[in-house]
Write a protein that holds these residues in place. Structure first.
Motif, PDB file in Angstrom:
ATOM      1  N   UNK A 150       0.828  -1.214   0.000  1.00 13.86           N
ATOM      2  CA  UNK A 150       0.000   0.000   0.000  1.00 13.86           C
ATOM      3  C   UNK A 150       0.855   1.255   0.000  1.00 13.86           C
ATOM      4  N   UNK A 151       1.955   1.252   0.738  1.00 17.61           N
ATOM      5  CA  UNK A 151       2.837   2.421   0.786  1.00 17.61           C
ATOM      6  C   UNK A 151       3.479   2.668  -0.585  1.00 17.61           C
ATOM      7  N   UNK A 152       3.945   1.608  -1.224  1.00 17.49           N
ATOM      8  CA  UNK A 152       4.544   1.754  -2.563  1.00 17.49           C
ATOM      9  C   UNK A 152       3.460   2.188  -3.556  1.00 17.49           C
ATOM     10  N   UNK A 153       2.286   1.600  -3.436  1.00 18.68           N
ATOM     11  CA  UNK A 153       1.161   1.964  -4.317  1.00 18.68           C
ATOM     12  C   UNK A 153       0.845   3.451  -4.190  1.00 18.68           C
ATOM     13  N   UNK A 154       0.805   3.968  -2.963  1.00 18.55           N
ATOM     14  CA  UNK A 154       0.498   5.384  -2.759  1.00 18.55           C
ATOM     15  C   UNK A 154       1.527   6.282  -3.441  1.00 18.55           C
ATOM     16  N   UNK A 155       2.797   5.910  -3.376  1.00 19.86           N
ATOM     17  CA  UNK A 155       3.848   6.692  -4.035  1.00 19.86           C
ATOM     18  C   UNK A 155       3.659   6.652  -5.546  1.00 19.86           C
ATOM     19  N   UNK A 156       3.339   5.483  -6.071  1.00 22.21           N
ATOM     20  CA  UNK A 156       3.107   5.373  -7.516  1.00 22.21           C
ATOM     21  C   UNK A 156       1.930   6.263  -7.917  1.00 22.21           C
ATOM     22  N   UNK A 157       0.822   6.153  -7.216  1.00 22.47           N
ATOM     23  CA  UNK A 157      -0.373   6.931  -7.563  1.00 22.47           C
ATOM     24  C   UNK A 157      -0.133   8.437  -7.466  1.00 22.47           C
ATOM     25  N   UNK A 158       0.662   8.866  -6.492  1.00 24.35           N
ATOM     26  CA  UNK A 158       0.960  10.294  -6.324  1.00 24.35           C
ATOM     27  C   UNK A 158       1.786  10.844  -7.483  1.00 24.35           C
ATOM     28  N   UNK A 159       2.540   9.988  -8.158  1.00 24.95           N
ATOM     29  CA  UNK A 159       3.466  10.434  -9.200  1.00 24.95           C
ATOM     30  C   UNK A 159       3.068  10.003 -10.606  1.00 24.95           C
ATOM     31  N   UNK A 160       1.972   9.311 -10.738  1.00 26.90           N
ATOM     32  CA  UNK A 160       1.535   8.730 -12.003  1.00 26.90           C
ATOM     33  C   UNK A 160       0.873   9.761 -12.904  1.00 26.90           C
ATOM     34  N   UNK A 161       1.287   9.809 -14.165  1.00 30.02           N
ATOM     35  CA  UNK A 161       0.656  10.654 -15.177  1.00 30.02           C
ATOM     36  C   UNK A 161      -0.830  10.285 -15.255  1.00 30.02           C
ATOM     37  N   UNK A 162      -1.667  11.277 -15.455  1.00 35.19           N
ATOM     38  CA  UNK A 162      -3.116  11.050 -15.477  1.00 35.19           C
ATOM     39  C   UNK A 162      -3.594  10.152 -16.616  1.00 35.19           C
ATOM     40  N   UNK A 163      -2.771   9.943 -17.636  1.00 38.99           N
ATOM     41  CA  UNK A 163      -3.178   9.092 -18.762  1.00 38.99           C
ATOM     42  C   UNK A 163      -3.064   7.602 -18.441  1.00 38.99           C
ATOM     43  N   UNK A 164      -2.319   7.256 -17.408  1.00 33.88           N
ATOM     44  CA  UNK A 164      -2.224   5.853 -16.990  1.00 33.88           C
ATOM     45  C   UNK A 164      -3.449   5.493 -16.150  1.00 33.88           C
ATOM     46  N   UNK A 165      -3.709   4.201 -16.066  1.00 35.20           N
ATOM     47  CA  UNK A 165      -4.776   3.706 -15.189  1.00 35.20           C
ATOM     48  C   UNK A 165      -4.219   2.605 -14.304  1.00 35.20           C
ATOM     49  N   UNK A 166      -4.901   2.399 -13.191  1.00 36.64           N
ATOM     50  CA  UNK A 166      -4.556   1.323 -12.264  1.00 36.64           C
ATOM     51  C   UNK A 166      -5.633   0.253 -12.345  1.00 36.64           C
ATOM     52  N   UNK A 167      -5.215  -0.997 -12.271  1.00 39.06           N
ATOM     53  CA  UNK A 167      -6.155  -2.116 -12.249  1.00 39.06           C
ATOM     54  C   UNK A 167      -5.376  -3.403 -12.063  1.00 39.06           C
ATOM     55  N   UNK A 168      -6.039  -4.503 -12.211  1.00 40.53           N
ATOM     56  CA  UNK A 168      -5.371  -5.803 -12.110  1.00 40.53           C
ATOM     57  C   UNK A 168      -4.902  -6.223 -13.491  1.00 40.53           C
ATOM     58  N   UNK A 169      -3.666  -6.658 -13.575  1.00 37.68           N
ATOM     59  CA  UNK A 169      -3.090  -7.106 -14.832  1.00 37.68           C
ATOM     60  C   UNK A 169      -2.080  -8.206 -14.523  1.00 37.68           C
TER      61      UNK A 169
ATOM     62  N   UNK B 220       9.244  -2.826   3.776  1.00 35.71           N
ATOM     63  CA  UNK B 220       9.131  -1.457   3.285  1.00 35.71           C
ATOM     64  C   UNK B 220      10.410  -0.651   3.518  1.00 35.71           C
ATOM     65  N   UNK B 221      11.097  -0.908   4.615  1.00 38.53           N
ATOM     66  CA  UNK B 221      12.317  -0.159   4.926  1.00 38.53           C
ATOM     67  C   UNK B 221      13.409  -0.370   3.872  1.00 38.53           C
ATOM     68  N   UNK B 222      13.289  -1.421   3.063  1.00 41.52           N
ATOM     69  CA  UNK B 222      14.265  -1.706   2.009  1.00 41.52           C
ATOM     70  C   UNK B 222      14.057  -0.850   0.764  1.00 41.52           C
ATOM     71  N   UNK B 223      12.930  -0.140   0.692  1.00 45.03           N
ATOM     72  CA  UNK B 223      12.540   0.568  -0.529  1.00 45.03           C
ATOM     73  C   UNK B 223      12.864   2.057  -0.450  1.00 45.03           C
ATOM     74  N   UNK B 224      13.480   2.565  -1.508  1.00 51.97           N
ATOM     75  CA  UNK B 224      13.724   4.002  -1.639  1.00 51.97           C
ATOM     76  C   UNK B 224      12.487   4.599  -2.320  1.00 51.97           C
ATOM     77  N   UNK B 225      11.483   4.915  -1.515  1.00 53.58           N
ATOM     78  CA  UNK B 225      10.204   5.371  -2.051  1.00 53.58           C
ATOM     79  C   UNK B 225      10.331   6.620  -2.917  1.00 53.58           C
TER      80      UNK B 225
END
Length: 176
Positions: free
Chosen positions: A24-43, A120-125
């Motif tokens: 969830x923490x990594x997801x939040x960082x991705x969503x905060x920085x994601x261009x609006x033309x991308x979408x999130x879903x299951x793939x 999570x501590x291993x990740x450079x968010x």
């Protein structure tokens, strides 16, 4: 380990608490920085971030029914991973990414596009966020198209067209 979840919420709910918090923490960082033309879903059984068909109708060349994958986030059997296709096949981006990660002092466990981590501590968010931000959909599509449809090779200037070689008749057999 592919999930059978059909929504991101189902995927997250299926994870153990510690993994859910990290993903969830990594997801939040991705969503905060994601261009609006991308979408999130299951793939592909993971949380996916992709260029939808309404933006890139051709879809993914390996399976045109699928939107063009950009990044994914998954809980695997022995680790968690974020898959960054914006790094794969782009040496200058990979170099930047590795150098930025090294500056954080965290150990990087990276394959061609995946960054593996156990907690999570291993990740450079901040580095993950910047990698996502550095790849707006338009630029990502341009790079993708250049990789799957390389420009045609041009003939050298002044190169003469070769004439077809006339077929020769087989030599007559000598009689003894």
């Amino acid at each position: 380990m592919q999930s059978k979840a059909t929504t991101v919420d189902q995927y997250l709910a299926s994870l153990p608490e510690e993994r859910r918090a990290a993903i969830s923490a990594v997801r939040n960082v991705i969503l905060e920085n994601l261009d609006e033309r991308y979408e999130e879903g299951m793939q592909y059984g993971m949380i996916g971030y992709y260029v939808p068909h309404k933006v890139f109708p051709a879809g993914y060349h390996c399976d045109p029914k699928q939107p063009l994958p950009f990044a994914s986030l998954a809980s695997q059997k022995s680790h968690m991973a974020v898959y960054l296709m914006c790094i794969y096949g782009q040496p200058e981006q990979e170099k930047w990414f590795r150098e930025a990660w090294a500056k954080t002092g965290k150990k990087l466990d990276m394959g061609k596009s995946c960054v593996r981590f156990k907690k999570l501590e291993d990740v450079a968010l901040d580095v993950i966020g910047e990698a996502i931000r550095r790849a707006p959909a338009k630029a990502y599509i341009e790079h993708y198209e250049s990789m799957i449809r390389p420009p045609e090779k041009k003939k050298a200037p002044g190169a003469a067209k070769s004439k077809p070689v006339a077929k020769q008749k087989p030599a007559a057999k000598k009689r003894a």
